[in-house]
Design a protein around this motif. Structure first.
Motif, PDB file in Angstrom:
ATOM      1  N   VAL A 107     -20.697 -36.502 -12.057  1.00 21.63           N
ATOM      2  CA  VAL A 107     -21.395 -37.098 -13.204  1.00 21.63           C
ATOM      3  C   VAL A 107     -20.892 -36.414 -14.483  1.00 21.63           C
ATOM      4  N   GLY A 108     -20.193 -37.191 -15.317  1.00 22.82           N
ATOM      5  CA  GLY A 108     -19.724 -36.692 -16.610  1.00 22.82           C
ATOM      6  C   GLY A 108     -18.825 -35.473 -16.499  1.00 22.82           C
ATOM      7  N   MET A 109     -17.985 -35.430 -15.456  1.00 23.11           N
ATOM      8  CA  MET A 109     -17.180 -34.222 -15.248  1.00 23.11           C
ATOM      9  C   MET A 109     -16.043 -34.137 -16.267  1.00 23.11           C
ATOM     10  N   THR A 110     -15.994 -33.017 -16.965  1.00 16.54           N
ATOM     11  CA  THR A 110     -14.974 -32.775 -17.987  1.00 16.54           C
ATOM     12  C   THR A 110     -14.327 -31.434 -17.694  1.00 16.54           C
ATOM     13  N   LYS A 111     -13.006 -31.358 -17.835  1.00 13.98           N
ATOM     14  CA  LYS A 111     -12.297 -30.091 -17.656  1.00 13.98           C
ATOM     15  C   LYS A 111     -11.236 -29.980 -18.736  1.00 13.98           C
ATOM     16  N   ALA A 112     -11.350 -28.926 -19.546  1.00  8.29           N
ATOM     17  CA  ALA A 112     -10.378 -28.676 -20.612  1.00  8.29           C
ATOM     18  C   ALA A 112      -9.624 -27.391 -20.303  1.00  8.29           C
ATOM     19  N   PHE A 113      -8.317 -27.420 -20.553  1.00  4.84           N
ATOM     20  CA  PHE A 113      -7.483 -26.221 -20.497  1.00  4.84           C
ATOM     21  C   PHE A 113      -7.026 -25.965 -21.932  1.00  4.84           C
ATOM     22  N   ALA A 141      -2.743 -38.222 -14.747  1.00  6.20           N
ATOM     23  CA  ALA A 141      -3.951 -39.014 -15.053  1.00  6.20           C
ATOM     24  C   ALA A 141      -5.232 -38.221 -14.840  1.00  6.20           C
ATOM     25  N   GLY A 142      -5.149 -37.104 -14.095  1.00  4.40           N
ATOM     26  CA  GLY A 142      -6.336 -36.278 -13.865  1.00  4.40           C
ATOM     27  C   GLY A 142      -6.822 -36.258 -12.427  1.00  4.40           C
ATOM     28  N   LYS A 143      -6.114 -36.923 -11.504  1.00  3.30           N
ATOM     29  CA  LYS A 143      -6.568 -37.010 -10.107  1.00  3.30           C
ATOM     30  C   LYS A 143      -6.682 -35.622  -9.472  1.00  3.30           C
ATOM     31  N   SER A 144      -5.606 -34.837  -9.609  1.00  4.43           N
ATOM     32  CA  SER A 144      -5.604 -33.502  -8.980  1.00  4.43           C
ATOM     33  C   SER A 144      -6.657 -32.606  -9.607  1.00  4.43           C
ATOM     34  N   THR A 145      -6.814 -32.685 -10.930  1.00  2.00           N
ATOM     35  CA  THR A 145      -7.829 -31.856 -11.603  1.00  2.00           C
ATOM     36  C   THR A 145      -9.221 -32.217 -11.093  1.00  2.00           C
ATOM     37  N   LEU A 146      -9.486 -33.512 -10.916  1.00  2.62           N
ATOM     38  CA  LEU A 146     -10.796 -33.955 -10.435  1.00  2.62           C
ATOM     39  C   LEU A 146     -11.093 -33.382  -9.054  1.00  2.62           C
ATOM     40  N   VAL A 147     -10.150 -33.537  -8.109  1.00  3.79           N
ATOM     41  CA  VAL A 147     -10.444 -33.075  -6.742  1.00  3.79           C
ATOM     42  C   VAL A 147     -10.480 -31.549  -6.681  1.00  3.79           C
ATOM     43  N   LYS A 148      -9.730 -30.867  -7.556  1.00  8.59           N
ATOM     44  CA  LYS A 148      -9.805 -29.392  -7.579  1.00  8.59           C
ATOM     45  C   LYS A 148     -11.159 -28.923  -8.108  1.00  8.59           C
ATOM     46  N   ASN A 151      -6.653 -26.692 -25.501  1.00  8.69           N
ATOM     47  CA  ASN A 151      -6.793 -27.946 -26.262  1.00  8.69           C
ATOM     48  C   ASN A 151      -6.566 -29.192 -25.407  1.00  8.69           C
ATOM     49  N   LEU A 152      -6.049 -28.989 -24.189  1.00  2.00           N
ATOM     50  CA  LEU A 152      -5.759 -30.134 -23.320  1.00  2.00           C
ATOM     51  C   LEU A 152      -7.011 -30.522 -22.540  1.00  2.00           C
ATOM     52  N   VAL A 153      -7.462 -31.742 -22.728  1.00  2.55           N
ATOM     53  CA  VAL A 153      -8.597 -32.259 -21.947  1.00  2.55           C
ATOM     54  C   VAL A 153      -8.018 -33.025 -20.758  1.00  2.55           C
ATOM     55  N   ALA A 154      -8.020 -32.377 -19.598  1.00  2.00           N
ATOM     56  CA  ALA A 154      -7.417 -32.980 -18.398  1.00  2.00           C
ATOM     57  C   ALA A 154      -8.351 -33.995 -17.756  1.00  2.00           C
ATOM     58  N   LEU A 155      -9.672 -33.747 -17.857  1.00  2.00           N
ATOM     59  CA  LEU A 155     -10.689 -34.674 -17.349  1.00  2.00           C
ATOM     60  C   LEU A 155     -11.685 -34.915 -18.463  1.00  2.00           C
ATOM     61  N   ASP A 156     -12.000 -36.166 -18.723  1.00  2.00           N
ATOM     62  CA  ASP A 156     -12.856 -36.498 -19.863  1.00  2.00           C
ATOM     63  C   ASP A 156     -14.017 -37.377 -19.403  1.00  2.00           C
ATOM     64  N   ASP A 157     -15.164 -36.748 -19.107  1.00  2.00           N
ATOM     65  CA  ASP A 157     -16.392 -37.478 -18.791  1.00  2.00           C
ATOM     66  C   ASP A 157     -16.210 -38.409 -17.582  1.00  2.00           C
ATOM     67  N   MET A 162     -13.909 -30.723  -7.583  1.00  2.00           N
ATOM     68  CA  MET A 162     -14.807 -31.041  -6.468  1.00  2.00           C
ATOM     69  C   MET A 162     -14.720 -29.979  -5.361  1.00  2.00           C
ATOM     70  N   MET A 163     -13.502 -29.412  -5.192  1.00  2.00           N
ATOM     71  CA  MET A 163     -13.293 -28.420  -4.128  1.00  2.00           C
ATOM     72  C   MET A 163     -13.603 -26.994  -4.568  1.00  2.00           C
ATOM     73  N   GLY A 164     -13.892 -26.794  -5.866  1.00  2.00           N
ATOM     74  CA  GLY A 164     -14.222 -25.451  -6.333  1.00  2.00           C
ATOM     75  C   GLY A 164     -13.031 -24.596  -6.732  1.00  2.00           C
ATOM     76  N   PHE A 165     -11.826 -25.186  -6.746  1.00  2.00           N
ATOM     77  CA  PHE A 165     -10.660 -24.441  -7.250  1.00  2.00           C
ATOM     78  C   PHE A 165     -10.771 -24.244  -8.769  1.00  2.00           C
ATOM     79  N   TYR A 166     -11.318 -25.262  -9.456  1.00  2.00           N
ATOM     80  CA  TYR A 166     -11.592 -25.179 -10.892  1.00  2.00           C
ATOM     81  C   TYR A 166     -13.092 -25.311 -11.106  1.00  2.00           C
ATOM     82  N   GLN A 167     -13.568 -24.717 -12.194  1.00  2.00           N
ATOM     83  CA  GLN A 167     -14.947 -24.937 -12.624  1.00  2.00           C
ATOM     84  C   GLN A 167     -14.926 -25.909 -13.802  1.00  2.00           C
ATOM     85  N   PRO A 168     -15.664 -27.020 -13.712  1.00  2.00           N
ATOM     86  CA  PRO A 168     -15.624 -27.988 -14.820  1.00  2.00           C
ATOM     87  C   PRO A 168     -16.178 -27.381 -16.102  1.00  2.00           C
ATOM     88  N   THR A 169     -15.638 -27.834 -17.234  1.00  2.00           N
ATOM     89  CA  THR A 169     -16.141 -27.401 -18.544  1.00  2.00           C
ATOM     90  C   THR A 169     -17.552 -27.928 -18.743  1.00  2.00           C
TER      91      THR A 169
END
Length: 513
Positions: A19-25, A52-59, A27-33, A61-68
């Motif tokens: 829900v509304g998952m966003t991940k920024a590195f 497009a953000g597919k890998s960032t999204l599943v990472k 200035n780069l917004v890899a996942l936007d809402d 979901m898997m806990g490799f990244y913490q969403p912003t």
């Protein structure tokens, strides 16, 4: 008849929602809402171009990244996933694009050591009994006592999936799961997984770029573009064209020209009994013989690692030929710069920054590799004139629609598609008689793929003899006039394209001929 995901009553499968998952590195917004809902017992496809953000999204979901920002729900309850172990505890597992098995261990050993509670001293008799009982509950069958190095690619992929089921993961993320499989193996693996989703035992989220797999196996699809959800829905309600348009937006896609017919074309390129070794001095290609005529594309199909890369290296002068001869226009040919020039031999391959470009040199310099020692760039021996080099580069950049800040930009700073366009411009700007290409569209965006395939077809129609090596069977089906299958370093099947089909080629790739 598939069971509607929401009506599975005794489902072990779990549903996951972002829900509304966003991940920024920075200035780069890899996942936007990004909000995506994968219902229990469904087979959900995730589409999108590279970046497009597919890998960032599943990472995330898997806990490799913490969403912003944003949250994740499992079976409609909000959860935190601080690391992959937490994801596994929730029943979420991932099967990666490349195998993560230990090759020297057996399938049984790989399964047991994957457990968090694996004992220090293992009672193998008891473990094998338990594994045999476990296998009875799954549709996947692999030999337990064979070292992984002795398994086929299809068996390895099944074992990767079995490992997740053995660890009781009931929501599986699959990252391009069929990239190393033959069409037959891909259909078998996806068919078995589809059966498990229909039975309510499993939920699948699959990253793929193959529309055929989406339409054949998925219930639902979500499409990402530039980090945002741009569309999706029930697969049965969408055409391939609908999905591809969502992926690329308003980007203009170039259509290939019609396939021209050539009367009594001359034999241009002949490979006669080629033998070469790999880097370990073991046989890599054995007795490879092929004939390609003017205005013909001969496509070599095969699963990665069957000698295709060594064959390309031989033909480009990067690997020594142990035996055999190469002829162009019935004359002996050695793949070195002078003869490539004389016989008008050109080529390009996947990952050009590694293979056919100098990353830190400018776009103009890389585009001049074929012409730097000729007028007007080299008006006399040993002297380079930059203005003509830049003029040539500007003309090629315009003609091939290469996006670059300037001719002086280091080529490594361009996107993958634009690097390939720049190399394509260099290799196709002259008069081409022979074109040798290997996986030319690997990892590229839709528009670049369409452009490159159209350029290859143009060269064919202009009378060039083209050898196309590709692990993408759809690419060979689209472009080739003749198909050959390479397996264990040998040509094991060859046919005019009009006399064969996907299934027959797939069987040959799997070793049935």
């Amino acid at each position: 008849m598939s069971i509607a995901p929401d009506t599975v009553s005794t489902s072990r499968a779990i549903g996951v929602e972002t829900v509304g998952m966003t991940k920024a590195f920075g200035n780069l917004v890899a996942l936007d809402d990004v909000s995506i809902r994968v219902t229990p017992g469904s087979f959900h496809a995730l589409l999108g171009e590279n970046g497009a953000g597919k890998s960032t999204l599943v990472k995330c979901m898997m806990g490799f990244y913490q969403p912003t920002s944003g949250t994740m729900l499992v079976n409609e309850s909000e959860v935190g996933v601080p690391n992959p172990r937490a994801a596994h505890a929730l029943g979420i597992g991932m099967v990666y694009q490349h195998f993560t098995l230990v090759p020297s261990l057996t399938a049984a050993e790989n399964l047991v050591i994957a457990r968090a509670d694996a004992p220090r001293v293992i009672d193998w008799k008891a473990e094998r009994r338990a594994l045999s009982a476990f296998l009875e509950t799954t549709p996947f069958k692999v030999p337990l006592d064979v070292p992984v190095s002795g398994l086929s690619a299809g068996e390895k992929q099944k074992l990767e999936i079995l490992k997740q089921l053995y660890l009781d993961q009931r929501f599986l993320i699959l990252d391009e799961p069929t990239s190393v499989l033959t069409p037959d193996e891909a259909d078998e693996v996806l068919g078995l997984l589809r059966g498990m989703t229909e039975a309510g035992d499993l939920t699948i989220l699959m990253i793929t770029h193959k529309f055929r797999e989406v339409t054949a196996y998925a219930d639902d699809v979500t499409v990402l573009r530039r980090g945002r959800v741009v569309g999706g829905g029930r697969v049965r309600d969408l055409s391939v064209d609908d999905m591809s348009r969502m992926m690329i937006g308003e980007t203009e896609i170039r259509e290939s020209a019609e396939r021209a017919s050539h009367r009594q074309p001359a034999l241009k390129l002949e490979l006669a009994g080629l033998f070469a070794d790999d880097d370990e001095e073991l046989p890599a290609i054995e007795a490879v013989s092929l004939k390609i005529h003017a205005g013909e594309i001969l496509g070599i199909a095969g699963v990665s690692g069957n000698g295709q890369s060594e064959l390309i290296e031989v033909l480009s002068g990067q690997r020594l030929l142990k035996d055999g001869r190469i002829f162009i226009d019935k004359k002996p040919y050695e793949p070195e710069r002078g003869q490539m020039d004389t016989f008008k031999v050109f080529g390009f391959s996947e990952e050009p920054l590694k293979n056919v470009a100098v990353p830190r040199m400018s776009v103009a310099e890389n585009m001049a590799f074929r012409t730097f020692d000729k007028a007007p760039i080299s008006p006399f021996k040993g002297w380079l004139s930059p203005p003509p080099m830049r003029r040539q580069a500007r003309a090629l950049i315009a003609a091939y629609r290469v996006k670059t800040p300037s001719t002086e930009e280091p080529i490594e700073n361009l996107s993958g598609g634009n690097v390939q366009r720049a190399i394509l411009a260099r290799e196709l700007s002259g008069d081409v008689d022979i074109l040798i290409v290997a996986n030319p569209c690997f990892g590229l965006d839709f528009a670049s793929v369409a452009e490159i395939r159209a350029q290859i077809m143009d060269q064919r129609n202009n009378g060039a003899a083209i050898l196309l090596v590709s692990e993408d069977l759809d690419e060979i089906l689209e472009l080739a006039d003749t198909v050959a299958v390479m397996s264990e370093g040998k040509i094991t099947y060859q046919s005019p394209m009009v006399e064969t089909d996907r299934a027959t080629i797939g069987h040959a790739m799997a070793g049935h001929h």
